[in-house]
Design a protein around this motif. Structure first.
Motif, mmCIF file in Angstrom:
data_model
loop_
_atom_site.group_PDB
_atom_site.id
_atom_site.type_symbol
_atom_site.label_atom_id
_atom_site.label_comp_id
_atom_site.label_asym_id
_atom_site.label_seq_id
_atom_site.Cartn_x
_atom_site.Cartn_y
_atom_site.Cartn_z
ATOM 1 N N ARG A 56 0.785 -1.231 0.000
ATOM 2 C CA ARG A 56 0.000 0.000 0.000
ATOM 3 C C ARG A 56 0.819 1.285 0.000
ATOM 4 N N LYS A 57 2.138 1.229 0.118
ATOM 5 C CA LYS A 57 2.943 2.450 0.206
ATOM 6 C C LYS A 57 2.607 3.402 -0.949
ATOM 7 N N GLY A 58 2.230 4.615 -0.586
ATOM 8 C CA GLY A 58 1.876 5.617 -1.590
ATOM 9 C C GLY A 58 0.412 5.607 -1.990
ATOM 10 N N PHE A 59 -0.346 4.604 -1.537
ATOM 11 C CA PHE A 59 -1.770 4.513 -1.841
ATOM 12 C C PHE A 59 -2.555 4.728 -0.557
ATOM 13 N N PRO A 60 -3.586 5.567 -0.581
ATOM 14 C CA PRO A 60 -4.445 5.698 0.604
ATOM 15 C C PRO A 60 -5.154 4.372 0.866
ATOM 16 N N ARG A 61 -5.348 4.031 2.116
ATOM 17 C CA ARG A 61 -5.976 2.760 2.505
ATOM 18 C C ARG A 61 -7.343 2.573 1.854
ATOM 19 N N GLU A 62 -8.106 3.644 1.773
ATOM 20 C CA GLU A 62 -9.486 3.509 1.292
ATOM 21 C C GLU A 62 -9.619 3.467 -0.232
ATOM 22 N N VAL A 63 -8.529 3.593 -0.945
ATOM 23 C CA VAL A 63 -8.597 3.572 -2.408
ATOM 24 C C VAL A 63 -8.731 2.135 -2.905
ATOM 25 N N SER A 64 -9.720 1.911 -3.750
ATOM 26 C CA SER A 64 -9.922 0.613 -4.374
ATOM 27 C C SER A 64 -9.038 0.556 -5.624
ATOM 28 N N GLN A 65 -8.205 -0.457 -5.706
ATOM 29 C CA GLN A 65 -7.246 -0.565 -6.805
ATOM 30 C C GLN A 65 -7.311 -1.969 -7.403
ATOM 31 N N ARG A 66 -7.273 -2.053 -8.714
ATOM 32 C CA ARG A 66 -7.261 -3.353 -9.390
ATOM 33 C C ARG A 66 -5.848 -3.935 -9.259
ATOM 34 N N HIS A 67 -5.748 -5.209 -8.839
ATOM 35 C CA HIS A 67 -4.438 -5.814 -8.631
ATOM 36 C C HIS A 67 -4.505 -7.342 -8.669
ATOM 37 N N ILE A 68 -3.318 -7.936 -8.785
ATOM 38 C CA ILE A 68 -3.159 -9.390 -8.717
ATOM 39 C C ILE A 68 -2.025 -9.653 -7.731
#
Length: 168
Positions: A56-68
């Motif tokens: 999550r470094k650099g991403f806010p916790r509440e942001v929904s992000q597409r990932h694998i």
């Protein structure tokens, strides 16, 4: 009648959606893509939701992000511009931000360290190799549409994951 309807909904897997920020739902492609293995050996497990805390470094916790997440849980592929296309779609890039779980090992990496991707197109003998700086941001283009198994190696670590590319 209400009991029959409730039983049918339960059997079909219908339930109230969880919209909390920590809720992550896995989505698997149901499209038939040229080159996909009918036996199902390629499984692109794309998730939409919060990244694991280590990625999550650099991403806010509440942001929904597409990932694998890699099969061994050692790397995350944060997907930008998804779905991917082969060849790359006009005006879109096949961008992946690679985040290694072992922050200590990743921190020891120098500017010349590489993430090597050995990609195999499902159902074929076709293998391509890509080497990108990282783990970090990269553009990862494949020569053909289909489901590609990425065998990844970096700084003494390895993992694998599947990525689907649609016809461009």
């Amino acid at each position: 009648m209400a009991l029959v309807t409730a039983a049918a909904l339960t059997a079909s897997g219908c339930s109230k959606a969880d919209n909390s920020p920590d809720h992550t739902k896995a989505t698997k492609s149901t499209r038939t893509v040229a080159g996909s293995n009918a036996a199902g050996s390629c499984r692109p497990a794309v998730k939409q939701g919060s990244l694991p805390s280590w990625a999550r470094k650099g991403f806010p916790r509440e942001v929904s992000q597409r990932h694998i997440i890699g099969d061994k849980g050692e790397i995350a592929a944060v997907l930008f511009g998804y779905p991917y296309h082969a060849p790359a779609a006009k005006g879109r890039e096949n961008k992946i931000l690679w985040v290694a779980k072992d922050a200590e090992g990743a921190a020891d990496m120098g500017p010349d360290d590489r993430l090597t991707i050995k990609a195999n197109l499902a159902g074929t003998d076709e293998v391509v190799t890509r080497s990108v700086r990282g783990p970090g941001p990269s553009l990862v283009d494949m020569p053909k549409p289909g489901c590609w198994t990425f065998s990844l190696s970096w700084a003494g670590h390895s993992d694998s994951l599947d990525v689907e590319y649609l016809a461009g």
